[in-house]
Design a protein around this motif. Structure first.
Motif, PDB file in Angstrom:
ATOM      1  N   ASP A 107      14.681  -2.784 -40.360  1.00  0.00           N
ATOM      2  CA  ASP A 107      13.570  -2.517 -39.441  1.00  0.00           C
ATOM      3  C   ASP A 107      12.334  -3.311 -39.843  1.00  0.00           C
ATOM      4  OD1 ASP A 107      15.153  -0.766 -38.036  1.00  0.00           O
ATOM      5  OD2 ASP A 107      14.429   1.023 -39.087  1.00  0.00           O
ATOM      6  N   ALA A 108      12.081  -3.367 -41.160  1.00  0.00           N
ATOM      7  CA  ALA A 108      10.914  -4.106 -41.648  1.00  0.00           C
ATOM      8  C   ALA A 108      11.073  -5.604 -41.374  1.00  0.00           C
ATOM      9  CB  ALA A 108      10.727  -3.871 -43.146  1.00  0.00           C
ATOM     10  N   TYR A 109      12.309  -6.105 -41.527  1.00  0.00           N
ATOM     11  CA  TYR A 109      12.551  -7.526 -41.258  1.00  0.00           C
ATOM     12  C   TYR A 109      12.364  -7.832 -39.772  1.00  0.00           C
ATOM     13  CZ  TYR A 109      14.968 -12.029 -41.131  1.00  0.00           C
ATOM     14  OH  TYR A 109      15.288 -13.354 -40.943  1.00  0.00           O
ATOM     15  N   SER A 110      12.800  -6.914 -38.930  1.00  0.00           N
ATOM     16  CA  SER A 110      12.608  -7.081 -37.493  1.00  0.00           C
ATOM     17  C   SER A 110      11.122  -7.115 -37.150  1.00  0.00           C
ATOM     18  CB  SER A 110      13.299  -5.944 -36.736  1.00  0.00           C
ATOM     19  OG  SER A 110      13.109  -6.059 -35.351  1.00  0.00           O
ATOM     20  N   SER A 111      10.348  -6.235 -37.798  1.00  0.00           N
ATOM     21  CA  SER A 111       8.895  -6.229 -37.581  1.00  0.00           C
ATOM     22  C   SER A 111       8.270  -7.526 -38.098  1.00  0.00           C
ATOM     23  CB  SER A 111       8.261  -5.026 -38.289  1.00  0.00           C
ATOM     24  OG  SER A 111       8.772  -3.813 -37.779  1.00  0.00           O
ATOM     25  N   TYR A 112       8.812  -8.021 -39.214  1.00  0.00           N
ATOM     26  CA  TYR A 112       8.318  -9.276 -39.787  1.00  0.00           C
ATOM     27  C   TYR A 112       8.538 -10.436 -38.815  1.00  0.00           C
ATOM     28  CZ  TYR A 112       8.689 -13.508 -42.690  1.00  0.00           C
ATOM     29  OH  TYR A 112       8.582 -14.783 -43.190  1.00  0.00           O
ATOM     30  N   LEU A 113       9.731 -10.471 -38.211  1.00  0.00           N
ATOM     31  CA  LEU A 113      10.021 -11.514 -37.233  1.00  0.00           C
ATOM     32  C   LEU A 113       9.126 -11.387 -36.005  1.00  0.00           C
ATOM     33  CD1 LEU A 113      13.935 -11.689 -37.320  1.00  0.00           C
ATOM     34  CD2 LEU A 113      12.295 -13.206 -38.439  1.00  0.00           C
ATOM     35  N   ASP A 114       8.895 -10.147 -35.568  1.00  0.00           N
ATOM     36  CA  ASP A 114       8.011  -9.925 -34.426  1.00  0.00           C
ATOM     37  C   ASP A 114       6.595 -10.390 -34.735  1.00  0.00           C
ATOM     38  OD1 ASP A 114      10.093  -8.869 -32.997  1.00  0.00           O
ATOM     39  OD2 ASP A 114       9.586  -6.775 -33.424  1.00  0.00           O
ATOM     40  N   THR A 115       6.146 -10.105 -35.969  1.00  0.00           N
ATOM     41  CA  THR A 115       4.794 -10.521 -36.370  1.00  0.00           C
ATOM     42  C   THR A 115       4.686 -12.044 -36.379  1.00  0.00           C
ATOM     43  OG1 THR A 115       4.547  -8.532 -37.728  1.00  0.00           O
ATOM     44  CG2 THR A 115       3.064 -10.377 -38.196  1.00  0.00           C
TER      45      THR A 115
END
Length: 310
Positions: free
Chosen positions: A236-244
């Motif tokens: 989930d954190a990696y997905s948020s990182y990609l979104d950022t």
């Protein structure tokens, strides 16, 4: 091959000569099982189950009137494929069926477990404890290594030093943890069925050994579930990182578009072919448009800096 415990040591014995009053262990192939199953009192359905092993972790435990039967998929952390065996446990008899033990590692662990206790003090519960404990040897180290690896990945994620294979590595770790979770659930099913002692073939005082290994398995299962939750959190954190990162990229494009869009208007404006446009015949019209474009970009750039768009 079958062995009976005498007062001194293990002694080989033929299936027809097994004394039911003396604790006996055996490690047999599928062919040997089919030949001795009737002699040992094993039902044909369990023999057929061994021949048609389904190769899954959650195979379940069958509690029969005179014995307890289960298939066991053994996780090999450093091997490409897992081992498969079956267990028959009855009063004073512990039999392991070699369904697929490629390198004899399971066989070696079993007989090492059998020899762990003095001949006069061995029993099915102790052998089961020692055997399952040998199957779990090194698992704490494996889980600790995975935990440290996940911690390093978390640090890399928050320091934005993420490699392109980050998500694939997480998926591989999650797959391994899911497999381990099913493996521990399988072992836990076995120990719980033995501790329930529905067919009353186990000694209640000796079941403390099985209860102890059951608690160890439960802890490993909980640790595995916790690590799997950590992997999901990192995903989930990696997905948020990609979104950022995507948002940051889109922000840059938006700012650039905002700065250079007025130039498009200027080009469009002076690209119109009206007959009476004074700049067309003005001596300094070309230089004027260039300076106007530069001033426009500089003004918009200063506004963006002041508003912290970049």
């Amino acid at each position: 091959m079958f062995f009976q415990f005498t007062s001194a040591d293990l002694q080989p014995v033929e299936p027809g000569d097994i004394n039911p009053e003396v604790f006996t262990v055996g490690y047999v192939t599928l062919e040997e099982l089919a030949a001795v199953s009737q002699t040992l009192g094993f039902e044909q359905s369990t023999v057929d189950a061994c021949k048609n092993a389904n190769r899954f972790f959650r195979t379940g435990v069958e509690v029969h009137r005179a014995f307890t039967f289960t298939e066991l998929c053994i996780l090999n952390a450093h091997e490409e494929a897992d081992d498969f065996i079956a267990l028959f446990i009855k009063n004073n008899l512990f039999v392991v069926v070699d369904i697929e033990d490629r390198d004899s590692s399971t066989k070696n662990k079993f007989f090492a477990s059998v020899r762990k206790y003095p001949a006069g003090r061995v029993c099915p519960e102790k052998v089961l404890f020692a055997f399952l404990d040998s199957l779990l040897a090194g698992d704490n180290l494996v889980l600790e290594t995975l935990e440290n690896d996940l911690s390093e990945k978390e640090e890399a994620l928050f320091s934005t030093e993420v490699e392109k294979t980050f998500n694939m590595e997480l998926l591989h770790t999650k797959k391994e943890l899911t497999k381990r979770h099913a493996y521990y659930s399988q072992l836990l099913d076995i120990t719980e069925a033995v501790c329930e002692n529905e067919n009353d073939i186990f000694d209640e005082d000796s079941l403390i050994y099985v209860d102890n290994i059951s608690k160890k398995i439960a802890r490993l299962k909980e640790d595995t579930a916790s690590l799997r939750a950590t992997v999901e959190h990192l995903q989930d954190a990696y997905s948020s990182y990609l979104d950022t990162r995507m948002n940051q990229t889109m922000k840059i494009f938006t700012v650039l578009t905002s700065i250079f869009f007025p130039l498009t208007i200027i080009v469009g404006w002076y690209g119109m072919n009206f007959r009476y446009m004074p700049e067309l015949t003005w001596k300094y019209g070309y230089v004027f448009v260039i300076l106007l474009s530069i001033v426009t970009v500089l003004v918009l750039w200063l506004i963006g800096r002041k508003k912290k768009w970049f």
